[in-house]
Motif scaffolding. Sequence first.
Motif, PDB file in Angstrom:
ATOM      1  N   VAL A 120       0.316  -4.411  13.495  1.00  0.00           N
ATOM      2  CA  VAL A 120       0.207  -3.274  14.418  1.00  0.00           C
ATOM      3  C   VAL A 120      -0.614  -2.151  13.783  1.00  0.00           C
ATOM      4  CG1 VAL A 120       1.479  -1.510  15.692  1.00  0.00           C
ATOM      5  CG2 VAL A 120       2.411  -3.823  15.517  1.00  0.00           C
ATOM      6  N   ARG A 121      -0.369  -1.885  12.510  1.00  0.00           N
ATOM      7  CA  ARG A 121      -0.953  -0.696  11.884  1.00  0.00           C
ATOM      8  C   ARG A 121      -2.260  -0.948  11.125  1.00  0.00           C
ATOM      9  NH1 ARG A 121       2.821   3.386  10.996  1.00  0.00           N
ATOM     10  NH2 ARG A 121       1.946   3.879   8.958  1.00  0.00           N
ATOM     11  N   GLY A 122      -2.645  -2.219  11.064  1.00  0.00           N
ATOM     12  CA  GLY A 122      -3.878  -2.526  10.335  1.00  0.00           C
ATOM     13  C   GLY A 122      -3.639  -2.503   8.830  1.00  0.00           C
ATOM     14  N   PRO A 123      -4.689  -2.283   8.008  1.00  0.00           N
ATOM     15  CA  PRO A 123      -4.532  -2.340   6.552  1.00  0.00           C
ATOM     16  C   PRO A 123      -3.580  -1.243   6.056  1.00  0.00           C
ATOM     17  CG  PRO A 123      -6.854  -2.124   7.191  1.00  0.00           C
ATOM     18  CD  PRO A 123      -6.055  -1.968   8.426  1.00  0.00           C
ATOM     19  N   GLN A 124      -2.622  -1.633   5.238  1.00  0.00           N
ATOM     20  CA  GLN A 124      -1.623  -0.683   4.722  1.00  0.00           C
ATOM     21  C   GLN A 124      -1.628  -0.707   3.203  1.00  0.00           C
ATOM     22  OE1 GLN A 124       0.681   1.217   6.943  1.00  0.00           O
ATOM     23  NE2 GLN A 124      -1.180   0.626   8.003  1.00  0.00           N
ATOM     24  N   ARG A 125      -1.316   0.454   2.622  1.00  0.00           N
ATOM     25  CA  ARG A 125      -1.265   0.551   1.163  1.00  0.00           C
ATOM     26  C   ARG A 125      -0.156   1.526   0.810  1.00  0.00           C
ATOM     27  NH1 ARG A 125      -5.264   0.215  -3.122  1.00  0.00           N
ATOM     28  NH2 ARG A 125      -4.799   1.792  -4.685  1.00  0.00           N
ATOM     29  N   VAL A 126       0.828   1.045   0.072  1.00  0.00           N
ATOM     30  CA  VAL A 126       1.907   1.920  -0.389  1.00  0.00           C
ATOM     31  C   VAL A 126       1.843   1.957  -1.913  1.00  0.00           C
ATOM     32  CG1 VAL A 126       4.426   2.190  -0.579  1.00  0.00           C
ATOM     33  CG2 VAL A 126       3.421   1.523   1.604  1.00  0.00           C
ATOM     34  N   GLU A 127       1.658   3.157  -2.462  1.00  0.00           N
ATOM     35  CA  GLU A 127       1.627   3.286  -3.922  1.00  0.00           C
ATOM     36  C   GLU A 127       3.074   3.244  -4.417  1.00  0.00           C
ATOM     37  OE1 GLU A 127      -1.057   3.352  -5.655  1.00  0.00           O
ATOM     38  OE2 GLU A 127      -2.519   3.767  -4.066  1.00  0.00           O
TER      39      GLU A 127
END
Length: 446
Positions: free
Chosen positions: A159-166
Amino acid sequence: MKPIVRFAPSPTGKLHVGNVRTALMNWLFAREQGGTFILRIDDTDVERSTKAYEDGLKEDLNWLGLNWDKTFNQSDRFDLYKSAADDLEARGLIYPCYETSEELDRQRKILRAQGKPPIYNRDALELTAEDIAKLEAEGRKPHWRFKLSGKAAEWEDMVRGPQRVETSSLSDPVLIRADGSYLYTLPSVVDDIDAEITHVIRGEDHVTNSGAQIEIFEALGGPVPTFAHTPLLVGKDGKGLSKRLGSLSMDQLREQGIEPLAICSLLGKIGTSDPIEARQSLDILKDEFAFSKIGRAPARFDEEELELINSRLLNDTPFAVVKDRLDAFGVPATEDFWNLVRANLTKLGDAVGWSTVIHAPMSGQIAEEDKDFCKEAAEYLPDDLHPETWGEWTTVLKQNTDRKGKTLFLPLRLALSGRRRGPEMDKLLPLLGAERARARLRGEVG
Ligand code: GLU
Protein backbone atom coordinates in the motif's frame (compact mmCIF):
# COMPACT_ATOMS: atom_id res chain seq x y z
CA MET A 1 2.33 -19.47 -4.92
CA LYS A 2 -1.08 -18.93 -3.28
CA PRO A 3 -1.06 -16.36 -0.48
CA ILE A 4 -1.58 -17.31 3.15
CA VAL A 5 -2.79 -14.44 5.31
CA ARG A 6 -3.96 -14.05 8.86
CA PHE A 7 -6.28 -11.79 10.78
CA ALA A 8 -4.96 -11.61 14.33
CA PRO A 9 -7.34 -9.94 16.78
CA SER A 10 -6.74 -9.87 20.52
CA PRO A 11 -9.85 -11.07 22.39
CA THR A 12 -9.68 -8.17 24.83
CA GLY A 13 -12.65 -6.26 23.44
CA LYS A 14 -15.38 -6.32 20.85
CA LEU A 15 -14.83 -6.38 17.13
CA HIS A 16 -15.36 -2.89 15.71
CA VAL A 17 -15.23 -1.22 12.31
CA GLY A 18 -11.48 -0.62 12.62
CA ASN A 19 -10.46 -4.23 13.06
CA VAL A 20 -13.19 -5.49 10.73
CA ARG A 21 -11.62 -3.42 7.97
CA THR A 22 -8.32 -5.24 8.53
CA ALA A 23 -10.14 -8.59 8.58
CA LEU A 24 -11.95 -7.69 5.37
CA MET A 25 -8.78 -6.64 3.52
CA ASN A 26 -7.13 -9.93 4.47
CA TRP A 27 -10.21 -11.94 3.50
CA LEU A 28 -10.77 -10.17 0.17
CA PHE A 29 -7.14 -10.57 -0.82
CA ALA A 30 -7.03 -14.26 0.18
CA ARG A 31 -10.27 -15.08 -1.64
CA GLU A 32 -9.41 -13.05 -4.71
CA GLN A 33 -6.10 -14.93 -5.01
CA GLY A 34 -7.52 -18.33 -4.11
CA GLY A 35 -5.35 -18.32 -0.98
CA THR A 36 -5.83 -19.21 2.69
CA PHE A 37 -7.33 -16.99 5.40
CA ILE A 38 -6.27 -17.85 8.94
CA LEU A 39 -7.91 -16.50 12.07
CA ARG A 40 -5.26 -16.23 14.78
CA ILE A 41 -6.44 -15.41 18.27
CA ASP A 42 -3.75 -13.24 19.87
CA ASP A 43 -4.44 -14.13 23.49
CA THR A 44 -0.96 -14.05 24.98
CA ASP A 45 -2.25 -11.45 27.44
CA VAL A 46 -4.08 -13.99 29.56
CA GLU A 47 -5.21 -11.36 32.08
CA ARG A 48 -7.15 -9.27 29.58
CA SER A 49 -8.21 -11.94 27.05
CA THR A 50 -11.56 -13.65 27.59
CA LYS A 51 -13.36 -16.58 26.00
CA ALA A 52 -16.49 -14.42 25.76
CA TYR A 53 -14.69 -11.87 23.57
CA GLU A 54 -13.21 -14.69 21.50
CA ASP A 55 -16.65 -16.28 20.94
CA GLY A 56 -18.07 -12.84 20.20
CA LEU A 57 -15.52 -12.00 17.54
CA LYS A 58 -16.00 -15.39 15.86
CA GLU A 59 -19.75 -14.85 15.85
CA ASP A 60 -19.25 -11.39 14.33
CA LEU A 61 -16.93 -12.67 11.61
CA ASN A 62 -19.43 -15.40 10.73
CA TRP A 63 -22.22 -12.84 10.63
CA LEU A 64 -20.15 -10.73 8.25
CA GLY A 65 -19.46 -13.78 6.08
CA LEU A 66 -15.70 -13.58 6.65
CA ASN A 67 -15.13 -17.30 7.00
CA TRP A 68 -11.71 -18.68 7.87
CA ASP A 69 -9.88 -21.79 6.71
CA LYS A 70 -8.00 -22.36 9.94
CA THR A 71 -7.89 -20.90 13.43
CA PHE A 72 -5.60 -21.25 16.43
CA ASN A 73 -4.91 -19.57 19.75
CA GLN A 74 -1.55 -18.18 20.76
CA SER A 75 -2.23 -19.24 24.34
CA ASP A 76 -1.84 -22.88 23.19
CA ARG A 77 1.63 -22.23 21.86
CA PHE A 78 3.72 -20.84 24.69
CA ASP A 79 6.21 -23.73 24.27
CA LEU A 80 7.05 -22.53 20.79
CA TYR A 81 7.59 -18.96 21.93
CA LYS A 82 9.75 -20.21 24.78
CA SER A 83 12.02 -22.18 22.46
CA ALA A 84 12.30 -19.22 20.08
CA ALA A 85 13.22 -17.00 23.04
CA ASP A 86 15.77 -19.58 24.28
CA ASP A 87 17.29 -19.68 20.82
CA LEU A 88 17.54 -15.86 20.65
CA GLU A 89 19.01 -15.77 24.15
CA ALA A 90 21.63 -18.40 23.31
CA ARG A 91 22.69 -16.27 20.36
CA GLY A 92 22.83 -13.09 22.42
CA LEU A 93 20.00 -11.52 20.44
CA ILE A 94 17.84 -10.84 23.47
CA TYR A 95 19.16 -9.49 26.74
CA PRO A 96 17.80 -9.17 30.27
CA CYS A 97 16.91 -5.73 31.62
CA TYR A 98 16.06 -4.88 35.21
CA GLU A 99 14.76 -1.30 35.10
CA THR A 100 11.37 -0.77 36.67
CA SER A 101 8.71 1.04 34.65
CA GLU A 102 9.18 4.10 36.92
CA GLU A 103 12.90 4.14 36.14
CA LEU A 104 12.21 3.87 32.43
CA ASP A 105 9.62 6.65 32.63
CA ARG A 106 12.12 8.88 34.32
CA GLN A 107 14.77 8.14 31.66
CA ARG A 108 12.33 9.01 28.91
CA LYS A 109 11.35 12.26 30.60
CA ILE A 110 14.97 13.32 30.93
CA LEU A 111 15.67 12.56 27.27
CA ARG A 112 12.62 14.51 26.18
CA ALA A 113 13.64 17.44 28.35
CA GLN A 114 17.01 17.37 26.60
CA GLY A 115 15.22 17.43 23.25
CA LYS A 116 16.37 13.89 22.46
CA PRO A 117 14.18 11.00 21.23
CA PRO A 118 13.11 8.77 24.15
CA ILE A 119 15.05 5.70 23.04
CA TYR A 120 16.10 3.06 25.56
CA ASN A 121 19.76 3.69 26.52
CA ARG A 122 20.81 0.01 26.52
CA ASP A 123 22.32 0.31 29.99
CA ALA A 124 21.35 -3.31 30.62
CA LEU A 125 23.89 -4.41 28.00
CA GLU A 126 26.63 -3.15 30.33
CA LEU A 127 25.53 -5.26 33.31
CA THR A 128 28.15 -7.71 34.55
CA ALA A 129 27.29 -11.16 35.90
CA GLU A 130 27.91 -9.68 39.35
CA ASP A 131 25.48 -6.79 38.78
CA ILE A 132 22.85 -9.24 37.61
CA ALA A 133 23.34 -11.51 40.62
CA LYS A 134 22.93 -8.49 42.88
CA LEU A 135 19.75 -7.30 41.17
CA GLU A 136 18.27 -10.79 41.31
CA ALA A 137 19.17 -11.06 44.99
CA GLU A 138 17.08 -7.88 45.48
CA GLY A 139 14.17 -9.86 44.02
CA ARG A 140 14.19 -8.11 40.66
CA LYS A 141 13.01 -10.15 37.67
CA PRO A 142 14.28 -9.33 34.19
CA HIS A 143 12.28 -8.31 31.16
CA TRP A 144 13.91 -9.18 27.86
CA ARG A 145 14.67 -6.91 24.95
CA PHE A 146 15.55 -7.77 21.37
CA LYS A 147 18.85 -6.27 20.25
CA LEU A 148 18.14 -4.31 17.09
CA SER A 149 20.95 -4.13 14.55
CA GLY A 150 20.87 -0.33 14.22
CA LYS A 151 20.64 -0.75 10.45
CA ALA A 152 17.67 0.23 8.30
CA ALA A 153 14.83 -2.22 7.72
CA GLU A 154 13.52 -1.82 4.22
CA TRP A 155 10.57 -3.30 2.40
CA GLU A 156 8.25 -2.69 -0.50
CA ASP A 157 4.85 -2.14 1.07
CA MET A 158 1.86 -3.15 -1.06
CA VAL A 159 0.00 0.00 0.00
CA ARG A 160 2.69 2.47 1.02
CA GLY A 161 5.36 1.68 -1.54
CA PRO A 162 9.07 1.60 -0.56
CA GLN A 163 9.51 1.80 3.23
CA ARG A 164 12.57 2.34 5.38
CA VAL A 165 12.65 2.22 9.17
CA GLU A 166 15.95 3.12 10.83
CA THR A 167 16.16 0.66 13.70
CA SER A 168 18.71 2.97 15.35
CA SER A 169 15.79 5.32 15.97
CA LEU A 170 13.84 2.66 17.90
CA SER A 171 14.12 1.33 21.43
CA ASP A 172 15.05 -2.33 21.52
CA PRO A 173 11.59 -3.89 21.77
CA VAL A 174 10.62 -5.72 24.94
CA LEU A 175 9.65 -9.27 23.97
CA ILE A 176 9.10 -10.81 27.40
CA ARG A 177 7.74 -9.01 30.46
CA ALA A 178 9.19 -9.36 33.96
CA ASP A 179 6.33 -11.73 34.86
CA GLY A 180 7.40 -14.02 31.99
CA SER A 181 4.46 -13.16 29.73
CA TYR A 182 5.00 -12.41 26.04
CA LEU A 183 4.21 -9.16 24.32
CA TYR A 184 2.66 -9.64 20.91
CA THR A 185 5.87 -8.94 18.95
CA LEU A 186 7.70 -12.29 19.23
CA PRO A 187 4.73 -14.72 19.19
CA SER A 188 3.42 -12.98 16.09
CA VAL A 189 6.66 -13.55 14.20
CA VAL A 190 7.00 -17.16 15.44
CA ASP A 191 3.44 -17.89 14.27
CA ASP A 192 3.82 -16.08 10.97
CA ILE A 193 6.86 -18.22 10.19
CA ASP A 194 5.21 -21.41 11.41
CA ALA A 195 1.97 -20.81 9.46
CA GLU A 196 4.00 -19.80 6.39
CA ILE A 197 2.25 -16.45 6.19
CA THR A 198 3.06 -14.82 2.86
CA HIS A 199 1.43 -11.41 3.42
CA VAL A 200 0.94 -9.43 6.62
CA ILE A 201 -1.96 -7.03 6.05
CA ARG A 202 -2.64 -4.69 8.96
CA GLY A 203 -3.15 -1.07 9.96
CA GLU A 204 -0.43 1.51 9.48
CA ASP A 205 -0.10 1.89 13.25
CA HIS A 206 2.13 -1.20 12.89
CA VAL A 207 4.64 0.29 10.43
CA THR A 208 7.32 0.88 13.08
CA ASN A 209 6.66 -2.54 14.55
CA SER A 210 7.30 -4.02 11.14
CA GLY A 211 10.77 -2.45 11.12
CA ALA A 212 11.64 -4.33 14.32
CA GLN A 213 9.75 -7.48 13.38
CA ILE A 214 11.61 -7.80 10.08
CA GLU A 215 14.83 -8.17 12.12
CA ILE A 216 13.15 -10.80 14.31
CA PHE A 217 11.96 -12.71 11.21
CA GLU A 218 15.55 -12.68 9.98
CA ALA A 219 16.94 -13.66 13.39
CA LEU A 220 14.61 -16.67 13.51
CA GLY A 221 15.54 -17.69 9.98
CA GLY A 222 12.05 -17.31 8.60
CA PRO A 223 11.24 -15.71 5.28
CA VAL A 224 10.07 -12.11 5.74
CA PRO A 225 6.49 -11.83 4.48
CA THR A 226 5.27 -9.08 2.19
CA PHE A 227 3.69 -6.23 4.15
CA ALA A 228 0.62 -4.13 3.41
CA HIS A 229 -0.15 -1.37 5.91
CA THR A 230 -3.53 0.22 5.34
CA PRO A 231 -4.31 3.79 6.42
CA LEU A 232 -6.35 4.08 9.58
CA LEU A 233 -10.03 4.90 9.78
CA VAL A 234 -11.06 8.36 10.86
CA GLY A 235 -14.48 9.87 11.44
CA LYS A 236 -16.30 12.29 9.15
CA ASP A 237 -14.58 15.12 11.04
CA GLY A 238 -11.15 13.66 10.24
CA LYS A 239 -10.50 12.74 13.89
CA GLY A 240 -9.47 9.29 15.06
CA LEU A 241 -12.27 6.87 15.87
CA SER A 242 -10.76 5.37 19.01
CA LYS A 243 -13.14 7.08 21.44
CA ARG A 244 -16.20 6.07 19.46
CA LEU A 245 -15.26 2.50 18.64
CA GLY A 246 -17.48 1.17 21.43
CA SER A 247 -20.58 2.27 19.59
CA LEU A 248 -19.13 1.05 16.32
CA SER A 249 -18.83 -2.57 17.44
CA MET A 250 -20.42 -5.25 15.31
CA ASP A 251 -22.94 -6.23 17.98
CA GLN A 252 -24.13 -2.61 18.24
CA LEU A 253 -24.46 -2.22 14.48
CA ARG A 254 -26.24 -5.57 14.24
CA GLU A 255 -28.65 -4.46 16.96
CA GLN A 256 -29.31 -1.23 15.08
CA GLY A 257 -30.34 -3.33 12.07
CA ILE A 258 -27.35 -2.64 9.86
CA GLU A 259 -26.77 -5.34 7.24
CA PRO A 260 -23.39 -7.11 7.24
CA LEU A 261 -23.02 -6.45 3.53
CA ALA A 262 -23.56 -2.72 4.08
CA ILE A 263 -20.65 -2.76 6.54
CA CYS A 264 -18.42 -4.75 4.18
CA SER A 265 -19.40 -2.61 1.17
CA LEU A 266 -18.50 0.57 3.00
CA LEU A 267 -15.33 -0.71 4.70
CA GLY A 268 -14.18 -2.33 1.46
CA LYS A 269 -14.49 0.90 -0.49
CA ILE A 270 -13.69 3.88 1.75
CA GLY A 271 -10.19 5.14 1.19
CA THR A 272 -10.01 3.43 -2.22
CA SER A 273 -10.30 4.80 -5.73
CA ASP A 274 -13.58 2.90 -6.28
CA PRO A 275 -16.95 4.60 -5.80
CA ILE A 276 -18.71 3.78 -2.54
CA GLU A 277 -21.65 1.63 -3.50
CA ALA A 278 -23.70 -1.16 -1.98
CA ARG A 279 -22.64 -4.58 -3.15
CA GLN A 280 -24.92 -7.61 -3.06
CA SER A 281 -22.20 -10.12 -2.20
CA LEU A 282 -18.71 -10.45 -0.83
CA ASP A 283 -17.84 -12.16 -4.10
CA ILE A 284 -18.41 -8.91 -5.98
CA LEU A 285 -16.27 -7.02 -3.46
CA LYS A 286 -13.61 -9.69 -3.81
CA ASP A 287 -13.51 -9.40 -7.61
CA GLU A 288 -13.13 -5.63 -7.28
CA PHE A 289 -10.39 -5.73 -4.63
CA ALA A 290 -6.84 -4.57 -5.40
CA PHE A 291 -4.14 -3.10 -3.16
CA SER A 292 -3.33 -0.62 -5.91
CA LYS A 293 -6.74 1.01 -5.32
CA ILE A 294 -6.04 1.77 -1.65
CA GLY A 295 -4.94 5.39 -1.15
CA ARG A 296 -2.48 6.76 1.40
CA ALA A 297 -4.92 9.17 3.05
CA PRO A 298 -6.93 8.07 6.10
CA ALA A 299 -10.24 6.40 5.20
CA ARG A 300 -13.26 8.38 6.37
CA PHE A 301 -15.94 6.38 8.09
CA ASP A 302 -19.31 8.09 8.31
CA GLU A 303 -22.28 6.48 10.04
CA GLU A 304 -24.73 8.39 7.85
CA GLU A 305 -23.06 6.94 4.80
CA LEU A 306 -23.40 3.49 6.35
CA GLU A 307 -27.17 4.02 6.70
CA LEU A 308 -27.37 5.22 3.13
CA ILE A 309 -25.52 2.14 1.87
CA ASN A 310 -27.79 0.02 4.04
CA SER A 311 -30.93 1.46 2.49
CA ARG A 312 -29.52 1.12 -1.04
CA LEU A 313 -28.57 -2.45 -0.32
CA LEU A 314 -32.11 -3.25 0.89
CA ASN A 315 -33.58 -1.56 -2.16
CA ASP A 316 -31.53 -3.90 -4.37
CA THR A 317 -32.24 -7.03 -2.34
CA PRO A 318 -34.51 -9.64 -3.96
CA PHE A 319 -37.46 -10.98 -1.97
CA ALA A 320 -36.08 -14.52 -1.61
CA VAL A 321 -33.06 -13.20 0.31
CA VAL A 322 -35.14 -11.46 3.00
CA LYS A 323 -38.27 -13.62 3.13
CA ASP A 324 -37.30 -15.61 6.23
CA ARG A 325 -36.14 -12.53 8.11
CA LEU A 326 -39.40 -10.72 7.34
CA ASP A 327 -41.29 -13.78 8.57
CA ALA A 328 -39.25 -13.63 11.77
CA PHE A 329 -40.31 -10.00 12.24
CA GLY A 330 -43.93 -11.19 12.04
CA VAL A 331 -44.41 -9.28 8.80
CA PRO A 332 -46.71 -11.15 6.38
CA ALA A 333 -44.07 -11.52 3.72
CA THR A 334 -45.25 -11.48 0.14
CA GLU A 335 -43.22 -10.47 -2.86
CA ASP A 336 -45.68 -7.65 -3.62
CA PHE A 337 -45.23 -6.25 -0.13
CA TRP A 338 -41.43 -6.37 -0.41
CA ASN A 339 -41.41 -4.74 -3.84
CA LEU A 340 -43.66 -2.05 -2.45
CA VAL A 341 -41.62 -1.10 0.59
CA ARG A 342 -38.00 -1.94 -0.19
CA ALA A 343 -37.17 1.50 -1.59
CA ASN A 344 -38.40 3.10 1.63
CA LEU A 345 -36.33 1.31 4.24
CA THR A 346 -33.21 2.43 6.05
CA LYS A 347 -33.20 -0.77 8.13
CA LEU A 348 -35.03 -4.02 7.42
CA GLY A 349 -36.96 -3.51 10.67
CA ASP A 350 -38.62 -0.45 9.12
CA ALA A 351 -40.69 -2.94 7.12
CA VAL A 352 -42.65 -3.65 10.30
CA GLY A 353 -44.06 -0.10 10.27
CA TRP A 354 -45.15 -0.40 6.65
CA SER A 355 -46.65 -3.79 7.30
CA THR A 356 -48.73 -2.24 10.08
CA VAL A 357 -49.89 0.50 7.73
CA ILE A 358 -51.08 -2.12 5.28
CA HIS A 359 -52.28 -4.94 7.48
CA ALA A 360 -53.53 -3.35 10.71
CA PRO A 361 -56.55 -1.15 11.30
CA MET A 362 -55.70 2.52 11.73
CA SER A 363 -57.09 5.90 10.82
CA GLY A 364 -55.19 8.07 8.38
CA GLN A 365 -54.30 11.72 8.79
CA ILE A 366 -56.85 14.11 7.34
CA ALA A 367 -56.66 17.87 7.77
CA GLU A 368 -59.91 19.75 8.35
CA GLU A 369 -59.84 21.35 4.89
CA ASP A 370 -59.33 17.95 3.18
CA LYS A 371 -62.19 16.08 4.87
CA ASP A 372 -64.81 16.65 2.16
CA PHE A 373 -62.36 15.99 -0.62
CA CYS A 374 -61.30 12.67 0.93
CA LYS A 375 -64.93 11.61 1.45
CA GLU A 376 -65.64 12.40 -2.19
CA ALA A 377 -62.56 10.46 -3.23
CA ALA A 378 -63.90 7.43 -1.33
CA GLU A 379 -67.05 7.53 -3.47
CA TYR A 380 -65.04 7.43 -6.70
CA LEU A 381 -62.84 4.52 -5.62
CA PRO A 382 -63.71 1.31 -7.56
CA ASP A 383 -64.09 -2.04 -5.74
CA ASP A 384 -61.53 -3.87 -7.78
CA LEU A 385 -58.07 -2.39 -7.26
CA HIS A 386 -55.06 -3.02 -9.45
CA PRO A 387 -51.81 -1.10 -10.17
CA GLU A 388 -53.51 1.10 -12.80
CA THR A 389 -56.29 2.14 -10.43
CA TRP A 390 -54.32 4.95 -8.76
CA GLY A 391 -53.68 6.74 -12.07
CA GLU A 392 -57.24 6.28 -13.31
CA TRP A 393 -58.79 7.27 -9.97
CA THR A 394 -56.73 10.42 -9.49
CA THR A 395 -57.47 11.48 -13.12
CA VAL A 396 -61.18 11.22 -12.36
CA LEU A 397 -60.69 13.19 -9.12
CA LYS A 398 -58.78 15.88 -10.99
CA GLN A 399 -61.64 16.23 -13.46
CA ASN A 400 -64.35 16.30 -10.82
CA THR A 401 -62.75 18.44 -8.11
CA ASP A 402 -60.75 21.68 -8.25
CA ARG A 403 -57.61 19.92 -7.05
CA LYS A 404 -54.41 19.01 -8.82
CA GLY A 405 -50.73 18.31 -8.01
CA LYS A 406 -49.80 18.30 -4.33
CA THR A 407 -53.25 19.37 -3.08
CA LEU A 408 -54.69 16.37 -4.87
CA PHE A 409 -52.09 13.70 -4.06
CA LEU A 410 -50.84 14.54 -0.56
CA PRO A 411 -54.22 14.43 1.23
CA LEU A 412 -54.86 11.00 -0.34
CA ARG A 413 -51.45 9.69 0.75
CA LEU A 414 -51.92 11.03 4.28
CA ALA A 415 -55.42 9.61 4.59
CA LEU A 416 -54.43 6.19 3.24
CA SER A 417 -51.03 5.68 4.87
CA GLY A 418 -50.88 8.22 7.69
CA ARG A 419 -47.45 9.39 6.40
CA ARG A 420 -46.29 12.17 4.13
CA ARG A 421 -43.77 10.00 2.36
CA GLY A 422 -43.57 6.36 1.49
CA PRO A 423 -44.05 3.66 -1.10
CA GLU A 424 -45.57 4.29 -4.48
CA MET A 425 -49.31 4.73 -4.07
CA ASP A 426 -50.23 2.76 -7.20
CA LYS A 427 -48.76 -0.34 -5.57
CA LEU A 428 -49.87 0.47 -2.02
CA LEU A 429 -53.53 0.93 -2.91
CA PRO A 430 -54.23 -2.61 -4.17
CA LEU A 431 -52.56 -4.07 -1.07
CA LEU A 432 -54.82 -1.99 1.17
CA GLY A 433 -58.00 -3.13 -0.58
CA ALA A 434 -61.03 -0.98 -1.37
CA GLU A 435 -62.82 -1.44 1.92
CA ARG A 436 -59.91 -0.37 4.11
CA ALA A 437 -59.02 2.48 1.76
CA ARG A 438 -62.56 3.85 1.78
CA ALA A 439 -62.82 3.68 5.57
CA ARG A 440 -59.58 5.64 5.98
CA LEU A 441 -60.67 8.23 3.40
CA ARG A 442 -63.87 8.73 5.38
CA GLY A 443 -61.84 9.35 8.51
CA GLU A 444 -62.79 6.03 10.10
CA VAL A 445 -60.51 3.35 11.52
CA GLY A 446 -59.91 0.90 8.74
N1 GLU B 1 -3.01 -8.69 17.75
C1 GLU B 1 -2.37 -7.65 16.99
C2 GLU B 1 -3.26 -6.44 16.94
O1 GLU B 1 -4.45 -6.58 17.07
C3 GLU B 1 -2.09 -8.17 15.60
C4 GLU B 1 -1.33 -7.24 14.75
C5 GLU B 1 -0.87 -7.96 13.49
O2 GLU B 1 -1.71 -8.14 12.60
O3 GLU B 1 0.26 -8.38 13.41
O4 GLU B 1 -2.79 -5.33 16.83
